[in-house]
Design a protein around this motif. Structure first.
Motif: not given
Length: 122
Positions: A68-90
């Protein structure tokens, strides 16, 4: 520091937060309902709503297992990476597709952990 925000400033942000919690609750209820139906319960809806978690304290902070801990941390990392590395409609498209999948996966991990605890108690 203009990009750092603690809470949303508009109603849309709040609806997204509430929608995430509702999606988690609906996914958790669905997994419990499906399990009750698979076990042949006469009233699977009642069984799904009557499901209770293990009241014992968690071993790993607020999480009941390292998965559960690593699932939560991994999910948060994925969301932060997507939000930080993409822009606009993507960014919008990826977040609208990834976040519901990640929330449902975390609900499933929680459901499995609760199911294991109940089977050990019997």
């Amino acid at each position: 520091m203009t990009l750092a925000r603690a809470l949303p400033n508009d109603a849309t942000g709040w609806w997204i937060f509430l929608g995430t919690f509702a999606l988690y609750a609906a996914a958790r209820w669905f997994f419990a309902w499906r399990q009750a139906r698979r076990e042949g319960d006469e009233h699977p809806v009642r069984a799904a709503f009557a499901e209770e978690d293990d009241p014992r304290p968690a071993v790993t902070g607020g999480f009941r297992s390292y998965r559960q801990f690593f699932g939560f941390v991994g999910s948060a990392v994925v969301v932060v990476l997507v939000a930080g590395l993409t822009d606009g409609r993507l960014r919008v498209a990826l977040l609208w597709s990834l976040v519901p999948v990640l929330v449902a996966a975390l609900a499933y991990l929680d459901f499995r952990q609760a199911r294991k605890a109940r089977s050990r108690a019997l």
